[in-house]
Design a protein around this motif. Sequence first.
Motif, PDB file in Angstrom:
ATOM      1  N   PHE A  29     -12.129 -13.704   4.513  1.00 41.75           N
ATOM      2  CA  PHE A  29     -12.429 -12.241   4.526  1.00 41.75           C
ATOM      3  C   PHE A  29     -11.556 -11.192   3.905  1.00 41.75           C
ATOM      4  CE2 PHE A  29     -15.696 -10.869   7.195  1.00 41.75           C
ATOM      5  CZ  PHE A  29     -15.668 -11.374   8.537  1.00 41.75           C
ATOM      6  N   ASN A  30     -10.516 -11.714   3.318  1.00 39.98           N
ATOM      7  CA  ASN A  30      -9.613 -10.675   2.518  1.00 39.98           C
ATOM      8  C   ASN A  30     -10.239 -10.686   1.058  1.00 39.98           C
ATOM      9  OD1 ASN A  30      -8.959 -13.119   1.365  1.00 39.98           O
ATOM     10  ND2 ASN A  30      -7.031 -13.406   2.148  1.00 39.98           N
ATOM     11  N   SER A  31     -11.367 -11.027   0.699  1.00 41.13           N
ATOM     12  CA  SER A  31     -12.055 -10.693  -0.490  1.00 41.13           C
ATOM     13  C   SER A  31     -13.021  -9.593  -0.191  1.00 41.13           C
ATOM     14  CB  SER A  31     -12.971 -11.970  -0.921  1.00 41.13           C
ATOM     15  OG  SER A  31     -11.990 -13.005  -1.075  1.00 41.13           O
ATOM     16  N   TYR A  32     -13.267  -9.173   1.007  1.00 40.12           N
ATOM     17  CA  TYR A  32     -14.155  -8.266   1.385  1.00 40.12           C
ATOM     18  C   TYR A  32     -13.923  -7.016   2.127  1.00 40.12           C
ATOM     19  CZ  TYR A  32     -17.305 -12.271   0.465  1.00 40.12           C
ATOM     20  OH  TYR A  32     -17.943 -13.482  -0.100  1.00 40.12           O
ATOM     21  N   ALA A  33     -14.588  -5.854   2.020  1.00 38.79           N
ATOM     22  CA  ALA A  33     -14.690  -4.844   3.169  1.00 38.79           C
ATOM     23  C   ALA A  33     -15.601  -5.323   4.163  1.00 38.79           C
ATOM     24  CB  ALA A  33     -15.052  -3.454   2.451  1.00 38.79           C
ATOM     25  N   VAL A  34     -15.226  -5.103   5.494  1.00 36.46           N
ATOM     26  CA  VAL A  34     -15.929  -5.511   6.618  1.00 36.46           C
ATOM     27  C   VAL A  34     -16.234  -4.129   7.521  1.00 36.46           C
ATOM     28  CG1 VAL A  34     -16.110  -6.762   8.605  1.00 36.46           C
ATOM     29  CG2 VAL A  34     -14.967  -7.467   6.529  1.00 36.46           C
ATOM     30  N   GLY A  35     -17.554  -4.149   7.836  1.00 38.95           N
ATOM     31  CA  GLY A  35     -18.314  -3.245   8.683  1.00 38.95           C
ATOM     32  C   GLY A  35     -18.903  -3.614  10.107  1.00 38.95           C
ATOM     33  N   TRP A  36     -18.833  -2.835  11.198  1.00 34.86           N
ATOM     34  CA  TRP A  36     -19.559  -3.105  12.365  1.00 34.86           C
ATOM     35  C   TRP A  36     -20.600  -2.030  12.193  1.00 34.86           C
ATOM     36  CZ3 TRP A  36     -19.308  -7.280  15.490  1.00 34.86           C
ATOM     37  CH2 TRP A  36     -18.198  -7.805  15.765  1.00 34.86           C
ATOM     38  N   PHE A  37     -21.777  -2.332  12.696  1.00 34.37           N
ATOM     39  CA  PHE A  37     -23.013  -1.459  12.894  1.00 34.37           C
ATOM     40  C   PHE A  37     -23.431  -1.830  14.213  1.00 34.37           C
ATOM     41  CE2 PHE A  37     -23.383   0.446   8.859  1.00 34.37           C
ATOM     42  CZ  PHE A  37     -22.687  -0.112   7.866  1.00 34.37           C
ATOM     43  N   ARG A  38     -24.393  -1.092  14.751  1.00 27.50           N
ATOM     44  CA  ARG A  38     -24.909  -1.351  16.096  1.00 27.50           C
ATOM     45  C   ARG A  38     -26.307  -0.653  15.974  1.00 27.50           C
ATOM     46  NH1 ARG A  38     -21.560   2.589  20.187  1.00 27.50           N
ATOM     47  NH2 ARG A  38     -22.117   4.351  19.487  1.00 27.50           N
ATOM     48  N   SER A  54      -8.187  -4.847   1.822  1.00 27.32           N
ATOM     49  CA  SER A  54      -6.593  -4.866   2.199  1.00 27.32           C
ATOM     50  C   SER A  54      -6.176  -4.665   3.375  1.00 27.32           C
ATOM     51  CB  SER A  54      -5.951  -3.653   1.344  1.00 27.32           C
ATOM     52  OG  SER A  54      -6.280  -2.446   1.764  1.00 27.32           O
ATOM     53  N   GLY A  55      -7.146  -4.349   4.392  1.00 25.10           N
ATOM     54  CA  GLY A  55      -6.721  -4.241   5.738  1.00 25.10           C
ATOM     55  C   GLY A  55      -5.782  -2.770   6.133  1.00 25.10           C
ATOM     56  N   THR A  56      -5.537  -2.086   5.143  1.00 30.10           N
ATOM     57  CA  THR A  56      -4.765  -0.840   5.334  1.00 30.10           C
ATOM     58  C   THR A  56      -5.550   0.126   5.732  1.00 30.10           C
ATOM     59  OG1 THR A  56      -5.072  -0.497   2.950  1.00 30.10           O
ATOM     60  CG2 THR A  56      -3.197  -1.757   3.568  1.00 30.10           C
ATOM     61  N   ILE A  70     -10.824  -1.387  15.001  1.00 30.06           N
ATOM     62  CA  ILE A  70     -11.239  -2.534  14.041  1.00 30.06           C
ATOM     63  C   ILE A  70      -9.764  -3.219  13.608  1.00 30.06           C
ATOM     64  CG2 ILE A  70     -11.565  -1.074  12.074  1.00 30.06           C
ATOM     65  CD1 ILE A  70     -14.022  -2.917  11.530  1.00 30.06           C
ATOM     66  N   SER A  71      -9.990  -4.522  13.624  1.00 25.65           N
ATOM     67  CA  SER A  71      -8.474  -5.204  12.993  1.00 25.65           C
ATOM     68  C   SER A  71      -9.129  -6.536  12.537  1.00 25.65           C
ATOM     69  CB  SER A  71      -7.572  -5.297  14.004  1.00 25.65           C
ATOM     70  OG  SER A  71      -8.243  -6.301  15.264  1.00 25.65           O
ATOM     71  N   THR A  72      -8.210  -7.051  11.674  1.00 25.45           N
ATOM     72  CA  THR A  72      -8.536  -8.334  10.965  1.00 25.45           C
ATOM     73  C   THR A  72      -7.495  -9.290  11.106  1.00 25.45           C
ATOM     74  OG1 THR A  72      -9.230  -9.398   8.601  1.00 25.45           O
ATOM     75  CG2 THR A  72      -7.481  -7.422   8.863  1.00 25.45           C
ATOM     76  N   ASP A  73      -7.647 -10.664  11.248  1.00 24.61           N
ATOM     77  CA  ASP A  73      -6.612 -11.509  11.232  1.00 24.61           C
ATOM     78  C   ASP A  73      -7.116 -12.616  10.214  1.00 24.61           C
ATOM     79  OD1 ASP A  73      -5.258 -13.972  11.985  1.00 24.61           O
ATOM     80  OD2 ASP A  73      -5.353 -13.523  14.099  1.00 24.61           O
ATOM     81  N   LEU A 100     -18.379  -6.860  -0.989  1.00 21.17           N
ATOM     82  CA  LEU A 100     -17.494  -7.024  -2.062  1.00 21.17           C
ATOM     83  C   LEU A 100     -17.095  -5.392  -2.417  1.00 21.17           C
ATOM     84  CD1 LEU A 100     -18.658  -9.993  -4.376  1.00 21.17           C
ATOM     85  CD2 LEU A 100     -16.510  -9.853  -2.894  1.00 21.17           C
ATOM     86  N   PRO A 101     -15.782  -5.131  -2.379  1.00 21.23           N
ATOM     87  CA  PRO A 101     -15.570  -3.584  -2.346  1.00 21.23           C
ATOM     88  C   PRO A 101     -14.991  -3.385  -3.967  1.00 21.23           C
ATOM     89  CG  PRO A 101     -13.643  -4.844  -1.728  1.00 21.23           C
ATOM     90  CD  PRO A 101     -14.918  -5.805  -1.648  1.00 21.23           C
ATOM     91  N   SER A 102     -15.124  -2.203  -4.379  1.00 22.48           N
ATOM     92  CA  SER A 102     -15.122  -1.769  -5.692  1.00 22.48           C
ATOM     93  C   SER A 102     -13.459  -1.768  -6.037  1.00 22.48           C
ATOM     94  CB  SER A 102     -15.406  -0.340  -5.778  1.00 22.48           C
ATOM     95  OG  SER A 102     -16.788  -0.224  -5.812  1.00 22.48           O
ATOM     96  N   TYR A 103     -12.626  -1.501  -4.801  1.00 19.74           N
ATOM     97  CA  TYR A 103     -11.215  -1.617  -4.844  1.00 19.74           C
ATOM     98  C   TYR A 103     -10.640  -1.989  -3.667  1.00 19.74           C
ATOM     99  CZ  TYR A 103     -12.050   3.302  -3.568  1.00 19.74           C
ATOM    100  OH  TYR A 103     -12.387   4.386  -2.777  1.00 19.74           O
ATOM    101  N   THR A 104      -9.571  -2.563  -3.363  1.00 15.63           N
ATOM    102  CA  THR A 104      -9.048  -3.113  -2.193  1.00 15.63           C
ATOM    103  C   THR A 104      -9.023  -2.103  -1.062  1.00 15.63           C
ATOM    104  OG1 THR A 104      -6.695  -2.814  -2.958  1.00 15.63           O
ATOM    105  CG2 THR A 104      -7.778  -5.042  -3.677  1.00 15.63           C
ATOM    106  N   SER A 105      -8.756  -0.904  -1.339  1.00 13.05           N
ATOM    107  CA  SER A 105      -8.573   0.058  -0.023  1.00 13.05           C
ATOM    108  C   SER A 105      -9.952   0.535   0.179  1.00 13.05           C
ATOM    109  CB  SER A 105      -7.423   0.995  -0.186  1.00 13.05           C
ATOM    110  OG  SER A 105      -7.815   1.686  -1.494  1.00 13.05           O
ATOM    111  N   ALA A 106     -11.068   0.153  -0.544  1.00 10.12           N
ATOM    112  CA  ALA A 106     -12.300   0.842  -0.167  1.00 10.12           C
ATOM    113  C   ALA A 106     -12.927   0.703   1.096  1.00 10.12           C
ATOM    114  CB  ALA A 106     -13.209   0.946  -1.195  1.00 10.12           C
TER     115      ALA A 106
END
Length: 127
Positions: A29-38, A54-56, A70-73, A100-106
Amino acid sequence: QVQLVESGGGLVQAGGSLRLSCAASGRTFNSYAVGWFRQAPGKERAFVATISRSGTNTYYADSVKGRFTISTDNAKNTVYLQMNSLKPEDTAIYYCAAGLPSYTSAVYTRAGTYAYWGQGTQVTVSS
């Protein structure tokens, strides 16, 4: 490529809590931005929350701000959505997605940004 599997949905009374999990396989997962949708019956898929690679950075829909987290482990390769103070209007199928994000904090709110999706988990909140 990454495969996503959601779990943790169910039936809960208004005011209750649930924690959804989104487990990844195939790539971390640390390669990706992650989202939740409903998606509620008869409605379009809507953004709920996102966390940066980055998780930040996190970002929430106004309707869930202050109630959902939202959080990541990274050790478990899992992203969570903690949902508190649930309301009947939170009833929907919840999907996690990775891109895949354009930059780590996106962070991203548009569904089209995400290339990978899970199968969804049903959340039902009774009044």
